[in-house]
Every structure is written in C-alpha cells, then in structure tokens.
Scaffold this motif. Structure first.
Motif, short mmCIF file in Angstrom:
data_model
loop_
_atom_site.label_atom_id
_atom_site.label_comp_id
_atom_site.label_asym_id
_atom_site.label_seq_id
_atom_site.Cartn_x
_atom_site.Cartn_y
_atom_site.Cartn_z
N ILE A 237 1.49 80.34 9.15
CA ILE A 237 0.28 79.67 8.64
C ILE A 237 -0.71 80.69 8.05
O ILE A 237 -1.83 80.32 7.67
N SER A 238 -0.29 81.96 7.99
CA SER A 238 -1.12 83.04 7.45
C SER A 238 -2.52 83.04 8.05
O SER A 238 -3.54 83.08 7.34
N LYS A 239 -2.57 82.98 9.38
CA LYS A 239 -3.87 82.95 10.05
C LYS A 239 -3.70 83.47 11.46
O LYS A 239 -2.70 83.16 12.12
N LYS A 240 -4.67 84.26 11.91
CA LYS A 240 -4.65 84.73 13.31
C LYS A 240 -5.29 83.68 14.20
O LYS A 240 -6.28 83.05 13.83
N LEU A 241 -4.72 83.48 15.37
CA LEU A 241 -5.28 82.52 16.32
C LEU A 241 -6.09 83.25 17.39
O LEU A 241 -5.80 84.41 17.71
N GLU A 242 -7.08 82.54 17.94
CA GLU A 242 -7.83 83.09 19.08
C GLU A 242 -6.99 82.89 20.33
O GLU A 242 -6.54 81.78 20.61
N LYS A 243 -6.76 83.99 21.06
CA LYS A 243 -5.83 83.91 22.20
C LYS A 243 -6.57 83.86 23.53
O LYS A 243 -7.47 84.65 23.78
N ASN A 244 -6.16 82.90 24.36
CA ASN A 244 -6.71 82.79 25.70
C ASN A 244 -5.58 83.04 26.68
O ASN A 244 -4.66 82.22 26.79
N TYR A 245 -5.64 84.18 27.36
CA TYR A 245 -4.57 84.49 28.32
C TYR A 245 -4.84 83.78 29.64
O TYR A 245 -5.91 83.93 30.21
N VAL A 246 -3.86 82.98 30.09
CA VAL A 246 -3.99 82.24 31.36
C VAL A 246 -3.14 82.98 32.39
O VAL A 246 -1.93 83.10 32.23
N SER A 247 -3.79 83.48 33.43
CA SER A 247 -3.06 84.29 34.43
C SER A 247 -2.14 83.41 35.26
O SER A 247 -2.30 82.19 35.32
N GLU A 248 -1.20 84.08 35.94
CA GLU A 248 -0.29 83.37 36.83
C GLU A 248 -1.07 82.55 37.86
O GLU A 248 -0.77 81.39 38.10
N GLU A 249 -2.11 83.16 38.45
CA GLU A 249 -2.89 82.47 39.48
C GLU A 249 -3.56 81.23 38.91
O GLU A 249 -3.56 80.17 39.53
N GLU A 250 -4.15 81.38 37.71
CA GLU A 250 -4.83 80.22 37.08
C GLU A 250 -3.83 79.10 36.81
O GLU A 250 -4.13 77.92 37.04
N LEU A 251 -2.66 79.46 36.30
CA LEU A 251 -1.65 78.45 35.99
C LEU A 251 -1.20 77.74 37.26
O LEU A 251 -1.09 76.51 37.30
N LEU A 252 -0.98 78.52 38.33
CA LEU A 252 -0.56 77.92 39.60
C LEU A 252 -1.62 76.96 40.13
O LEU A 252 -1.31 75.89 40.65
N MET A 253 -2.89 77.32 39.95
CA MET A 253 -3.96 76.44 40.40
C MET A 253 -3.96 75.14 39.61
O MET A 253 -4.14 74.06 40.16
N LYS A 254 -3.76 75.25 38.29
CA LYS A 254 -3.71 74.05 37.44
C LYS A 254 -2.54 73.16 37.83
O LYS A 254 -2.67 71.92 37.82
N ILE A 255 -1.40 73.78 38.13
CA ILE A 255 -0.22 73.00 38.52
C ILE A 255 -0.54 72.22 39.79
O ILE A 255 -0.24 71.02 39.90
N LYS A 256 -1.18 72.90 40.74
CA LYS A 256 -1.52 72.27 42.02
C LYS A 256 -2.50 71.12 41.84
O LYS A 256 -2.41 70.10 42.51
N ALA A 257 -3.45 71.31 40.92
CA ALA A 257 -4.52 70.33 40.74
C ALA A 257 -4.08 69.13 39.92
O ALA A 257 -4.81 68.15 39.82
N THR A 258 -2.91 69.21 39.30
CA THR A 258 -2.44 68.12 38.43
C THR A 258 -1.34 67.35 39.15
O THR A 258 -0.40 67.96 39.66
#
Ligand code: NAP
Length: 307
Positions: A237-258
């Motif tokens: 797409i010839s464009k740089k994206l803004e990157k948000n790194y989601v840590s392992e801990e954050e992802l695990l918390m989201k999994i638990k909360a969903t």
C-alpha cells in the motif's frame, strides 16, 4: 505397454464445507474416482446445494449419509480406498463414529482425519483452547490404537483465517493506519491457501512416504513473522503503519477477559505468533518438498489481492 497405477477411490466427508469442497475438487482434478458423503439437510440449503451441484457436475458421486447413520457410512466407505474427513473443529469428536465404520468396512488403505491446522500434539495452549487441540489428539490416539493407516496434514493457518485482517482480531480487512503486533513480532507463523492444502492432501493419499506420518506444510513463501507481514503489506500500500506492540502479558490478559468463543482468535494468535507453535520444532521433511512440481499461493500473493 506402460502400466499406470490405478488411482485410489476417495470419499470426502464434509464436501459442503470450506475445506471439504476444495478437497473434492482437488480429488477430481487429480482424476481420482471421488465420492462425497452429504447430509440430507444440505440439499435444501441454497448455498450448499449450489456447491453440491458444481461438484456433481464435475464428476463427484454424492452419497446421502452422515456420521450418525452407520449403515450409510459403511456403505459409502465400502466403495472407496481412502477416507478424508473434513468436518469442522466442533464436530471433530463425532469422528469417533467414523473409526468403527472404517474398521467394519475393512477396505480403507488411508484415513485422513479432520486436522488441517497446527500439530495437536505440539501446541502449548491446552490451558486456554477449550479442548480444541485435545479433541484432535484424542482422535489420533484412537486411530493409532486401531491400527488404521493414516496421514495427518498439519497445514497450519488457512489464508482465509486471520490473514485477511493482517492478524488483527475483530477486523475484516487489513488495517491502513495502525496495526497491532503481538509479542516482539519476530515469531514465525504459516498461512496456506485452502485449495493448495487440498491439492497437497490429495497428493499424499497414494504416496507410501506419507503412510502413518504427520506432514507439515511450511513452504518458504508461506512462513512469516508479524513484523514481516506488516512490512509486506506496507510495501503493497506504499505506506508505513503506526505500530502498537502488544506484550505477551497484555495479550494473555485480553484472552482471559474475553469470553469463549470470542477469545479464540486471540488464543490462536498467541499460540502461533507469541509461543511459536507452528514453527518452534524442526521437521524432518517439509511437506511441500515431497511434490516439488506443486505451486503454493504465497502470503505476498494473497495480500496482493487485498490491496
Ligand atoms: N488451519 C486453519 O486456519 C483452519 C481454519 C478453519 C478450519 N480448519 C480445520 O479444517 C477442518 C474443516 O473445517 P471447515 O471450516 O472446512 O468445516 P466446515 O466448513 O464447517 O464444514 C464442515 C463439513 O462437515 C459436514 N458435517 C458436519 N457434521 C457432519 C456429520 N455428522 N456427518 C456428515 N457430515 C458432517 C458439514 O456438512 P453440512 O453441510 O451437512 O453441515 C460440512 O460439509 C477442521 O478440522 C478445522 O479445524 C482449519
């Protein structure tokens, strides 16, 4: 006169499904006499009946039956040498009805159970996957114990799963501004197009090298980390994206909360792109090397269709 080895006759269970339809088409394309086991209800569903019409038009013999109807099942199995099951992950345990029927029919030279994902014995998310993989592993154990000749196809992710959103939970199309990257972005996952998985699966059925083996698909153009995925997409797409790194801990918390099953996308992302469950182990022989003439749609080619 040259003698040609006869092509095995193949029964596909689940031909109205996403993968099963591709398997039946690939089987016909490879000139195997092909049969599909179809539940009665499918004929009255407009979308499914259209698929059935296409298959029958291309030469697939449709047989009425279901896993729950043992008589229909045995009758169908008796007509073939190979049984490929492509029921959905929810219906994986129902294959326990198929195994005794295969034994009774007594003619099956190869059984390919409904796997078509990560290796159920090697994933490391059993505490959060709601038995997704243990159900598949249980079928493996029964097949081994019964001495049924098998092949297991571990193709990893389908391109239609997660890749259309560039691995962004909840999105339907790849992002064009901001992107989340799970973990450090360097862990590699694998995406394979369904029709390629189907063609590969059909290639294996008469191949002595694949008897009682677990086969892994990791062609070079189909293996990618999240950082690499984003880079490929940015290039397209010839464009740089803004990157948000989601840590392992954050992802695990989201999994638990969903709640389940809404959290399963994140569980699969965690498994593949944080834990590395698709690529952390070496394989003796990568499946695509068995059939070097076969071409696989690459991740880059797939993403090109989304630009
Ligand atoms: N690697 C990945 O990213 C990925 C993604 C998706 C799926 N998969 C795997 O691929 C395999 C197939 O999944 P899918 O998504 O293609 O499945 P699907 O589209 O849900 O299709 C399931 C098929 O099984 C048939 N079926 C269900 N119960 C049956 C029964 N009792 N008797 C006979 N037929 C029955 C259905 O027939 P009806 O039309 O009668 O309902 C349908 O044709 C599964 O092992 C799944 O885990 C992998």
């Amino acid at each position: 006169m040259e003698m040609k080895a006869e092509k095995s006759k193949i029964l596909v269970i689940g031909v109205t499904g996403r993968l099963g339809f591709e398997l039946a088409k690939a089987s016909i394309n490879a000139s195997h006499p092909t049969f599909g086991l179809v539940r009665d209800s499918a004929f009255s569903d407009p979308h499914k009946s259209q698929k059935l019409h296409l298959l029958s038009h291309s030469g697939v013999t449709l047989l009425k039956g279901s896993l729950q109807d043992e008589e229909s099942l045995i009758e169908a199995i008796k007509r073939v040498d190979v049984v490929i099951c492509a029921v959905s992950s929810k219906q994986v345990p129902e294959q326990k009805l198929l195994i005794p029927a295969i034994k009774k029919a007594g003619c099956v030279k190869r059984f390919i159970p409904s796997e078509f994902g990560l290796d159920a014995d090697k994933t490391r998310v059993s505490n959060m996957d709601n038995n997704f993989y243990s159900n598949k592993a249980e079928i493996r154990r029964i097949v081994e114990a019964e001495g049924i000749p098998y092949t297991l196809v571990c193709c990893n992710f389908f391109t239609s799963y997660l890749l259309p959103s560039l691995v962004q939970p909840g999105l339907k199309a790849p992002p064009r501004d901001k992107v989340s990257i799970f973990g450090d972005g360097t862990v590699k996952g694998v995406f394979m197009k369904e029709n390629d998985v189907a063609a590969f699966t059909i290639n294996t059925v008469d191949d002595p090298r694949t008897l009682n083996k677990v086969l892994y698909l990791r062609p070079p153009g189909n293996v990618c980390s999240m950082n690499e995925l984003v880079e490929i997409w940015e290039g397209k797409i010839s464009k740089k994206l803004e990157k948000n790194y989601v840590s392992e801990e954050e992802l695990l918390m989201k999994i638990k909360a969903t709640p389940y099953p809404d959290n399963m996308e994140m569980v699969f992302i965690y498994s593949a792109f944080v834990k590395g469950d698709q690529t952390y182990f070496d394989v003796e022989l990568e499946g695509s090397q068995l059939y070097p003439h076969t071409k696989y749609t690459t991740i880059s080619e797939f993403l090109e269709t989304l630009v």
